[in-house]
Write an enzyme that holds these catalytic residues in place. Structure first.
Site, PDB file in Angstrom:
ATOM      1  N   TYR A  93       0.770  -1.164  -0.030  1.00 36.61           N
ATOM      2  CA  TYR A  93      -0.027  -0.133   0.153  1.00 36.61           C
ATOM      3  C   TYR A  93       0.907   1.422   0.025  1.00 36.61           C
ATOM      4  O   TYR A  93       1.855   1.333   0.740  1.00 36.61           O
ATOM      5  CB  TYR A  93      -0.860   0.031   1.291  1.00 36.61           C
ATOM      6  CG  TYR A  93      -1.943  -0.870   1.325  1.00 36.61           C
ATOM      7  CD1 TYR A  93      -3.024  -1.284   0.665  1.00 36.61           C
ATOM      8  CD2 TYR A  93      -1.786  -2.123   2.051  1.00 36.61           C
ATOM      9  CE1 TYR A  93      -4.097  -1.993   0.698  1.00 36.61           C
ATOM     10  CE2 TYR A  93      -2.959  -3.174   1.952  1.00 36.61           C
ATOM     11  CZ  TYR A  93      -3.989  -2.939   1.343  1.00 36.61           C
ATOM     12  OH  TYR A  93      -4.899  -3.856   1.255  1.00 36.61           O
ATOM     13  N   TYR A  94       0.390   2.175  -0.872  1.00 37.28           N
ATOM     14  CA  TYR A  94       1.039   3.631  -0.956  1.00 37.28           C
ATOM     15  C   TYR A  94      -0.170   4.689  -0.573  1.00 37.28           C
ATOM     16  O   TYR A  94      -0.670   5.099  -1.634  1.00 37.28           O
ATOM     17  CB  TYR A  94       1.827   3.733  -2.117  1.00 37.28           C
ATOM     18  CG  TYR A  94       3.025   2.865  -2.307  1.00 37.28           C
ATOM     19  CD1 TYR A  94       4.222   2.794  -1.657  1.00 37.28           C
ATOM     20  CD2 TYR A  94       2.407   1.740  -2.913  1.00 37.28           C
ATOM     21  CE1 TYR A  94       5.180   1.933  -1.795  1.00 37.28           C
ATOM     22  CE2 TYR A  94       3.544   0.826  -3.129  1.00 37.28           C
ATOM     23  CZ  TYR A  94       4.733   0.658  -2.706  1.00 37.28           C
ATOM     24  OH  TYR A  94       5.627  -0.039  -2.438  1.00 37.28           O
ATOM     25  N   ARG A 155      -5.945  -5.290   7.656  1.00 42.75           N
ATOM     26  CA  ARG A 155      -4.808  -4.707   6.881  1.00 42.75           C
ATOM     27  C   ARG A 155      -3.543  -4.405   7.645  1.00 42.75           C
ATOM     28  O   ARG A 155      -3.426  -3.049   8.027  1.00 42.75           O
ATOM     29  CB  ARG A 155      -5.136  -3.695   5.862  1.00 42.75           C
ATOM     30  CG  ARG A 155      -6.238  -3.945   4.688  1.00 42.75           C
ATOM     31  CD  ARG A 155      -5.982  -5.138   3.770  1.00 42.75           C
ATOM     32  NE  ARG A 155      -6.923  -5.114   2.528  1.00 42.75           N
ATOM     33  CZ  ARG A 155      -7.900  -6.021   2.735  1.00 42.75           C
ATOM     34  NH1 ARG A 155      -8.043  -6.830   3.948  1.00 42.75           N
ATOM     35  NH2 ARG A 155      -8.774  -6.016   1.845  1.00 42.75           N
ATOM     36  N   GLY A 211     -12.448 -19.030   4.285  1.00 40.04           N
ATOM     37  CA  GLY A 211     -11.712 -19.418   3.065  1.00 40.04           C
ATOM     38  C   GLY A 211     -12.259 -20.564   2.289  1.00 40.04           C
ATOM     39  O   GLY A 211     -13.504 -20.651   1.886  1.00 40.04           O
ATOM     40  N   GLY A 238      -9.862 -10.230  -3.404  1.00 37.31           N
ATOM     41  CA  GLY A 238     -10.882  -9.587  -3.479  1.00 37.31           C
ATOM     42  C   GLY A 238     -12.047 -10.544  -3.709  1.00 37.31           C
ATOM     43  O   GLY A 238     -13.271 -10.227  -3.792  1.00 37.31           O
ATOM     44  N   ASP A 241     -14.551  -9.399  -0.624  1.00 34.16           N
ATOM     45  CA  ASP A 241     -15.451  -8.287  -1.277  1.00 34.16           C
ATOM     46  C   ASP A 241     -16.553  -9.028  -2.090  1.00 34.16           C
ATOM     47  O   ASP A 241     -17.850  -8.669  -1.897  1.00 34.16           O
ATOM     48  CB  ASP A 241     -14.578  -7.368  -1.943  1.00 34.16           C
ATOM     49  CG  ASP A 241     -13.618  -6.878  -1.110  1.00 34.16           C
ATOM     50  OD1 ASP A 241     -13.775  -6.576   0.100  1.00 34.16           O
ATOM     51  OD2 ASP A 241     -12.604  -6.118  -1.699  1.00 34.16           O
TER      52      ASP A 241
END
Length: 308
Positions: A93-94, A155, A211, A238, A241
């Site tokens: 992540y940025y 996260r 999972g 993904g 989501d």
């Protein structure tokens, strides 16, 4: 956020060409819900830059209403890099100082909450900044006529200098909570459905994603486990989501518990068989058949990358 994935095989560190696409938990759900035929809107902020324009355009292309997305002239659009791998796909992540991190509680006053049936949120937003945490607290504790959905979406890279203890309180204030068993183990040191329910007794609906094994739905005293579909997995990022979107779609349709879990698994399959966070939908006829399938038919089903 703008998302970059390697455009060539081999180790990501050796890639010289990358695909630019779009990703983000809440926007993914909005896109999946729209693909399922419901009206959805995405609320966020992007920078006044080419990446921000691309992100908004991409989300809108799925039929999502993006009219409430703010353009921040001072902060950039967030970026993340996905080093794709069928076993886990590490993500970098940025997003520190990004446009989305500048959102705050005053945003709630601009939302047409009296016109929606479900508001979907995640544990990512409160990790972005103090103001984003305040936004979530205000939203989750508003008097409401809509259903509030919250996905833990752990996260760890976003919580290195923040206290994740707030996540339990945020989840407790929601009506529907999605949590991965693996996430719960990392955040709360519990992973069995009964233990997670004991930790979160408040939400009316608790969905524990387990999972490839399946998912467990807990509502009141009722507990139901539904195995996942067998899928030819291209990449798992993904899928959670997508599962949430399928479950919410079936919930709004008034479906019973078993079909709500199956709808989640069916939608998750569309993400599992692609490198993108939002993949092509399964044929409606197949979805209808699998929602009504016997246990044996469900267990025998197999969804491949090329299924259509």
């Amino acid at each position: 956020m703008a998302m970059f994935v390697p455009a060539e095989p081999g180790p990501p560190a050796e890639a010289t060409t990358w695909h630019r696409t779009v990703g983000g938990a809440e926007s993914n759900v909005a896109c999946h819900v729209a693909a399922l035929g419901l009206r959805s809107a995405w609320v966020s902020a992007v920078g006044d830059d080419a990446l921000g324009t691309a992100v908004v355009s991409a989300v809108a292309s799925f039929g999502v209403d993006v009219s409430a997305v703010a353009v921040d002239a001072d902060r950039p659009t967030g970026v993340y890099v996905k080093e794709r791998d069928a076993s886990g796909s590490p993500v970098r992540y940025y997003r520190r100082g990004s446009a989305a991190s500048g959102m705050g509680p005053s945003l709630v006053d601009t939302l047409p909450l009296d016109a929606v049936r479900v508001v979907h949120t995640s544990g990512i937003t409160p990790a972005l900044s103090d103001s984003c945490h305040a936004l979530m607290v205000r939203l989750l504790h508003l008097p409401r006529d809509f259903t509030l959905s919250f996905d833990l979406n752990w996260r760890p890279r976003l919580w290195t200098d923040r206290d994740p203890a707030v996540l339990r309180d945020l989840a407790a204030a929601a009506d529907i909570v999605f949590v991965g068993a693996d996430e719960a183990k990392l955040v709360w040191d519990v992973d069995e459905p009964a233990a997670i329910r004991a930790l979160l007794p408040e939400p009316a609906t608790l969905v524990i994603k387990q999972g490839a094994a399946g998912a467990t739905l807990v509502e009141g005293d009722d507990v139901l486990f539904q195995p996942a579909l067998k899928v030819d997995v291209v990449e798992p990022v993904g899928a959670g989501d997508a599962f949430a979107a399928g479950f919410l779609w079936a919930t709004l349709a008034g479906e019973p518990p078993l079909r709500r879990l199956r709808a989640g698994h069916l939608r998750a399959a569309t993400a599992l068989r692609t490198h993108h966070d939002v993949g092509p939908s399964l044929p409606p006829s197949y979805v209808s058949a699998m929602l009504a399938a016997s246990e044996a038919e469900w267990a025998a089903a197999f969804v491949t990358e090329g299924a259509s």
